[in-house]
Design a protein around this motif. Sequence first.
Motif, mmCIF file in Angstrom:
data_model
loop_
_atom_site.group_PDB
_atom_site.id
_atom_site.type_symbol
_atom_site.label_atom_id
_atom_site.label_comp_id
_atom_site.label_asym_id
_atom_site.label_seq_id
_atom_site.Cartn_x
_atom_site.Cartn_y
_atom_site.Cartn_z
ATOM 1 N N UNK A 27 0.787 -1.230 0.000
ATOM 2 C CA UNK A 27 0.000 0.000 0.000
ATOM 3 C C UNK A 27 0.821 1.284 0.000
ATOM 4 N N UNK A 28 2.120 1.196 -0.249
ATOM 5 C CA UNK A 28 2.952 2.394 -0.362
ATOM 6 C C UNK A 28 2.970 2.866 -1.819
ATOM 7 N N UNK A 29 2.419 4.049 -2.113
ATOM 8 C CA UNK A 29 2.479 4.564 -3.481
ATOM 9 C C UNK A 29 3.909 4.737 -3.986
ATOM 10 N N UNK A 30 4.824 5.095 -3.104
ATOM 11 C CA UNK A 30 6.224 5.232 -3.510
ATOM 12 C C UNK A 30 6.771 3.885 -3.957
ATOM 13 N N UNK A 31 6.490 2.837 -3.196
ATOM 14 C CA UNK A 31 6.936 1.496 -3.579
ATOM 15 C C UNK A 31 6.368 1.121 -4.941
ATOM 16 N N UNK A 32 5.070 1.324 -5.133
ATOM 17 C CA UNK A 32 4.429 0.958 -6.409
ATOM 18 C C UNK A 32 5.088 1.705 -7.574
ATOM 19 N N UNK A 33 5.346 2.984 -7.398
ATOM 20 C CA UNK A 33 5.969 3.784 -8.460
ATOM 21 C C UNK A 33 7.374 3.271 -8.759
ATOM 22 N N UNK A 34 8.157 2.999 -7.722
ATOM 23 C CA UNK A 34 9.528 2.531 -7.935
ATOM 24 C C UNK A 34 9.560 1.163 -8.623
ATOM 25 N N UNK A 35 8.665 0.280 -8.245
ATOM 26 C CA UNK A 35 8.611 -1.033 -8.890
ATOM 27 C C UNK A 35 8.171 -0.869 -10.344
ATOM 28 N N UNK A 36 7.188 -0.024 -10.574
ATOM 29 C CA UNK A 36 6.726 0.224 -11.953
ATOM 30 C C UNK A 36 7.850 0.784 -12.809
ATOM 31 N N UNK A 37 8.621 1.723 -12.257
ATOM 32 C CA UNK A 37 9.691 2.357 -13.022
ATOM 33 C C UNK A 37 10.827 1.393 -13.360
ATOM 34 N N UNK A 38 10.875 0.242 -12.712
ATOM 35 C CA UNK A 38 11.915 -0.753 -12.990
ATOM 36 C C UNK A 38 11.569 -1.620 -14.208
ATOM 37 N N UNK A 39 10.409 -1.397 -14.806
ATOM 38 C CA UNK A 39 10.036 -2.164 -16.001
ATOM 39 C C UNK A 39 10.975 -1.840 -17.142
ATOM 40 N N UNK A 72 14.846 -3.448 -4.305
ATOM 41 C CA UNK A 72 15.405 -2.101 -4.471
ATOM 42 C C UNK A 72 14.426 -1.040 -3.985
ATOM 43 N N UNK A 73 13.151 -1.226 -4.296
ATOM 44 C CA UNK A 73 12.135 -0.262 -3.850
ATOM 45 C C UNK A 73 12.032 -0.260 -2.330
ATOM 46 N N UNK A 74 12.050 -1.440 -1.711
ATOM 47 C CA UNK A 74 11.972 -1.512 -0.246
ATOM 48 C C UNK A 74 13.156 -0.791 0.386
ATOM 49 N N UNK A 75 14.346 -0.970 -0.185
ATOM 50 C CA UNK A 75 15.533 -0.308 0.351
ATOM 51 C C UNK A 75 15.436 1.205 0.265
ATOM 52 N N UNK A 76 14.683 1.704 -0.714
ATOM 53 C CA UNK A 76 14.594 3.145 -0.956
ATOM 54 C C UNK A 76 13.496 3.832 -0.148
ATOM 55 N N UNK A 77 12.618 3.075 0.510
ATOM 56 C CA UNK A 77 11.487 3.687 1.206
ATOM 57 C C UNK A 77 11.922 4.457 2.447
ATOM 58 N N UNK A 78 11.323 5.613 2.618
ATOM 59 C CA UNK A 78 11.522 6.407 3.826
ATOM 60 C C UNK A 78 10.685 5.810 4.959
ATOM 61 N N UNK A 79 10.859 6.339 6.151
ATOM 62 C CA UNK A 79 10.037 5.876 7.279
ATOM 63 C C UNK A 79 8.555 6.134 7.003
ATOM 64 N N UNK A 80 8.227 7.281 6.430
ATOM 65 C CA UNK A 80 6.826 7.591 6.112
ATOM 66 C C UNK A 80 6.273 6.593 5.096
ATOM 67 N N UNK A 81 7.085 6.238 4.099
ATOM 68 C CA UNK A 81 6.655 5.253 3.103
ATOM 69 C C UNK A 81 6.428 3.892 3.756
ATOM 70 N N UNK A 82 7.320 3.509 4.661
ATOM 71 C CA UNK A 82 7.156 2.236 5.365
ATOM 72 C C UNK A 82 5.875 2.235 6.187
ATOM 73 N N UNK A 83 5.574 3.358 6.802
ATOM 74 C CA UNK A 83 4.335 3.444 7.590
ATOM 75 C C UNK A 83 3.105 3.304 6.682
ATOM 76 N N UNK A 84 3.171 3.875 5.476
ATOM 77 C CA UNK A 84 2.066 3.686 4.526
ATOM 78 C C UNK A 84 1.929 2.216 4.157
ATOM 79 N N UNK A 85 3.061 1.555 3.957
ATOM 80 C CA UNK A 85 3.031 0.136 3.610
ATOM 81 C C UNK A 85 2.450 -0.685 4.754
#
Length: 170
Positions: free
Chosen positions: A30-42, A56-69
């Motif tokens: 449920x992290x929009x940042x994660x979804x975008x990063x995974x999509x951009x890896x296509x 790679x997307x998980x490694x790049x997530x901020x604390x706020x992104x992790x909380x969304x996830x």
Amino acid sequence: MTPSLNTPSLDRLNQHEDAVLDGILLEVCSSPTWARLVRLARPYPAPEALLAANAAAMDALSEADLRQAMAGHARIGKPKQGDATSQREQSGVSGADRALLDELAQANAAYEARFGHVFLICATGRTAGTMLAALRERQDNDPAKELEIVRGELRKINDIRLTRLLEEDA
């Protein structure tokens, strides 16, 4: 180009419009940042590339992104009613006795009070007892260490969900 239903599933993911793929990926995490990063890896030439994009997307997530996830996950011991994924992943709590479920609820509450988010663990294949033991073991972690453990658990959960998505969609 709209992917056809008889196209192999990885090819379909590679061909989806961005908004469609984001919607699919947000069902995984449920992290929009994660979804975008995974999509951009296509494009993903192989399933391993999709899983590498997750890592790679998980490694790049901020604390706020992790909380969304984390916000997209049910409390351990209380799978979301009507959510097949939540119920499948937490199948280890079904059949647990009331006393164990009560202990799990109390430990969850203490964890949430300490860390400000749900206890997150890759529950697939775990019993209620093993999840309770892990929850108690992690209760004394400092917040930074716990956040990194959560990042790893989310990665495992996403790997399972992405693999399942490819298998179900094949």
